[in-house]
Design a protein around this motif. Sequence first.
Motif, mmCIF file in Angstrom:
data_model
loop_
_atom_site.group_PDB
_atom_site.id
_atom_site.type_symbol
_atom_site.label_atom_id
_atom_site.label_comp_id
_atom_site.label_asym_id
_atom_site.label_seq_id
_atom_site.Cartn_x
_atom_site.Cartn_y
_atom_site.Cartn_z
ATOM 1 N N THR A 98 -1.028 -3.806 46.910
ATOM 2 C CA THR A 98 0.099 -4.642 46.495
ATOM 3 C C THR A 98 -0.072 -5.034 45.044
ATOM 4 O O THR A 98 -1.188 -5.002 44.500
ATOM 5 C CB THR A 98 0.198 -5.912 47.365
ATOM 6 O OG1 THR A 98 1.388 -6.631 47.027
ATOM 7 C CG2 THR A 98 -1.002 -6.806 47.178
ATOM 8 N N ASP A 99 1.047 -5.402 44.424
ATOM 9 C CA ASP A 99 0.977 -5.870 43.041
ATOM 10 C C ASP A 99 1.138 -7.380 42.941
ATOM 11 O O ASP A 99 1.097 -7.932 41.844
ATOM 12 C CB ASP A 99 2.036 -5.174 42.176
ATOM 13 C CG ASP A 99 3.460 -5.454 42.653
ATOM 14 O OD1 ASP A 99 3.627 -6.171 43.662
ATOM 15 O OD2 ASP A 99 4.400 -4.932 42.022
ATOM 16 N N ARG A 100 1.335 -8.045 44.079
ATOM 17 C CA ARG A 100 1.553 -9.487 44.024
ATOM 18 C C ARG A 100 1.013 -10.178 45.271
ATOM 19 O O ARG A 100 0.879 -9.577 46.333
ATOM 20 C CB ARG A 100 3.029 -9.796 43.848
ATOM 21 C CG ARG A 100 3.944 -9.386 44.996
ATOM 22 C CD ARG A 100 5.399 -9.359 44.538
ATOM 23 N NE ARG A 100 5.623 -8.302 43.546
ATOM 24 C CZ ARG A 100 6.705 -8.212 42.768
ATOM 25 N NH1 ARG A 100 7.656 -9.107 42.863
ATOM 26 N NH2 ARG A 100 6.825 -7.236 41.906
ATOM 27 N N PHE A 101 0.713 -11.458 45.098
ATOM 28 C CA PHE A 101 0.210 -12.278 46.191
ATOM 29 C C PHE A 101 1.197 -13.404 46.446
ATOM 30 O O PHE A 101 1.601 -14.122 45.517
ATOM 31 C CB PHE A 101 -1.177 -12.834 45.855
ATOM 32 C CG PHE A 101 -2.218 -11.758 45.723
ATOM 33 C CD1 PHE A 101 -2.829 -11.234 46.847
ATOM 34 C CD2 PHE A 101 -2.547 -11.249 44.475
ATOM 35 C CE1 PHE A 101 -3.772 -10.221 46.730
ATOM 36 C CE2 PHE A 101 -3.492 -10.246 44.341
ATOM 37 C CZ PHE A 101 -4.102 -9.725 45.474
ATOM 38 N N ARG A 102 1.597 -13.557 47.693
ATOM 39 C CA ARG A 102 2.605 -14.540 48.082
ATOM 40 C C ARG A 102 1.976 -15.911 48.279
ATOM 41 O O ARG A 102 0.884 -16.046 48.836
ATOM 42 C CB ARG A 102 3.287 -14.107 49.378
ATOM 43 C CG ARG A 102 3.953 -12.743 49.303
ATOM 44 C CD ARG A 102 5.271 -12.818 48.594
ATOM 45 N NE ARG A 102 5.889 -11.494 48.441
ATOM 46 C CZ ARG A 102 7.033 -11.283 47.810
ATOM 47 N NH1 ARG A 102 7.683 -12.324 47.288
ATOM 48 N NH2 ARG A 102 7.524 -10.073 47.689
ATOM 49 N N THR A 103 2.686 -16.919 47.853
ATOM 50 C CA THR A 103 2.237 -18.282 48.087
ATOM 51 C C THR A 103 2.567 -18.700 49.516
ATOM 52 O O THR A 103 3.364 -18.056 50.204
ATOM 53 C CB THR A 103 2.907 -19.254 47.100
ATOM 54 O OG1 THR A 103 4.331 -19.172 47.262
ATOM 55 C CG2 THR A 103 2.545 -18.905 45.664
ATOM 56 N N ASP A 104 1.966 -19.798 49.949
ATOM 57 C CA ASP A 104 2.257 -20.331 51.273
ATOM 58 C C ASP A 104 3.643 -20.958 51.269
ATOM 59 O O ASP A 104 3.951 -21.818 50.430
ATOM 60 C CB ASP A 104 1.204 -21.382 51.643
ATOM 61 C CG ASP A 104 1.416 -21.941 53.038
ATOM 62 O OD1 ASP A 104 1.054 -21.263 54.005
ATOM 63 O OD2 ASP A 104 1.969 -23.060 53.142
ATOM 64 N N VAL A 105 4.501 -20.528 52.182
ATOM 65 C CA VAL A 105 5.903 -20.936 52.163
ATOM 66 C C VAL A 105 6.059 -22.437 52.411
ATOM 67 O O VAL A 105 6.760 -23.143 51.664
ATOM 68 C CB VAL A 105 6.721 -20.130 53.196
ATOM 69 C CG1 VAL A 105 8.155 -20.654 53.259
ATOM 70 C CG2 VAL A 105 6.714 -18.651 52.834
ATOM 71 N N ALA A 106 5.412 -22.954 53.444
ATOM 72 C CA ALA A 106 5.572 -24.378 53.783
ATOM 73 C C ALA A 106 5.042 -25.264 52.667
ATOM 74 O O ALA A 106 5.666 -26.281 52.310
ATOM 75 C CB ALA A 106 4.863 -24.675 55.104
ATOM 76 N N LEU A 107 3.912 -24.892 52.116
ATOM 77 C CA LEU A 107 3.321 -25.669 51.025
ATOM 78 C C LEU A 107 4.214 -25.639 49.792
ATOM 79 O O LEU A 107 4.462 -26.668 49.147
ATOM 80 C CB LEU A 107 1.936 -25.113 50.708
ATOM 81 C CG LEU A 107 1.101 -25.814 49.638
ATOM 82 C CD1 LEU A 107 0.951 -27.293 49.932
ATOM 83 C CD2 LEU A 107 -0.265 -25.143 49.529
ATOM 84 N N SER A 108 4.735 -24.465 49.469
ATOM 85 C CA SER A 108 5.622 -24.332 48.307
ATOM 86 C C SER A 108 6.927 -25.088 48.519
ATOM 87 O O SER A 108 7.454 -25.711 47.581
ATOM 88 C CB SER A 108 5.902 -22.853 48.032
ATOM 89 O OG SER A 108 4.708 -22.170 47.705
ATOM 90 N N ASP A 109 7.468 -25.041 49.732
ATOM 91 C CA ASP A 109 8.687 -25.794 50.037
ATOM 92 C C ASP A 109 8.474 -27.284 49.797
ATOM 93 O O ASP A 109 9.321 -27.971 49.200
ATOM 94 C CB ASP A 109 9.103 -25.568 51.494
ATOM 95 C CG ASP A 109 9.714 -24.204 51.738
ATOM 96 O OD1 ASP A 109 10.045 -23.508 50.759
ATOM 97 O OD2 ASP A 109 9.865 -23.827 52.925
ATOM 98 N N ALA A 110 7.351 -27.799 50.281
ATOM 99 C CA ALA A 110 7.070 -29.232 50.142
ATOM 100 C C ALA A 110 6.901 -29.618 48.680
ATOM 101 O O ALA A 110 7.377 -30.673 48.238
ATOM 102 C CB ALA A 110 5.819 -29.591 50.937
#
Length: 254
Positions: A98-110
Amino acid sequence: MPDESPLRRAGREFWAGHLSGHAVVVALSGIGKVAAATTATLLLAEFDDVDRVVFTGTAGGLEPGVEVGDIVVADALLQHDLDASPLFPRHEVPLYGTDRFRTDVALSDALADAAQRTLAAFGGVERLLAGATGASQAAGTDPLGASAIAAPPKIGRVHRGLVVSGDRFVSGRAENDALCRRLPGALAVEMEGAAVAQVCHDFGVPFAVVRTISDRADDAAHVDFTSFVEQVASRYTLAIVEQWLAETSAVEAR
């Protein structure tokens, strides 16, 4: 933090204590991907109870509409200067697929929600800069270089999307335009986030990245960086983190 205590490792200080009722560890990442990766690795290796990482700081805006004083909450991080071709596609991290790493959705939403409330509470970067400029003018100085800052939105906006990292301070229009063409949709550019993201991925620890836009990563990117951090970004960061921790406490108490 009223009970903070330092731990020194590899020339870095990690401050453990409590903030808004939560046990936290705070560290300065250092500038550039290697420094940030070392700090993140030490953090996760030395403190076994760290269960999530929030990385904050400043960035240059790339996409039109991402202006000085806005806040970007990353959905994913990519190294714009990584190129192991022809062995791997450009930007892909070798052996990760992969070329990217995803952040944690719930943490980012908050954090995005906390960022929106923070911008509303402060009334936007213009108000902070106006106060700092008034004080500096009274002292006969203008450390913010406020006249060089294009007028941002009154309150500021929170953006969600791709943030790109590289070991280069992007400060020219040509380079800015090249990044936008090569990585359409990239909101902001900085020098550490993708490295921290890869370390958190390796350790299996959820993470999020929050950046205050300090410039437009173009030929006008010459605002006094230290003053912007002191007068704007640091205030936003503390308020966002405290808002998020307070809301986390409220949710856990339900």
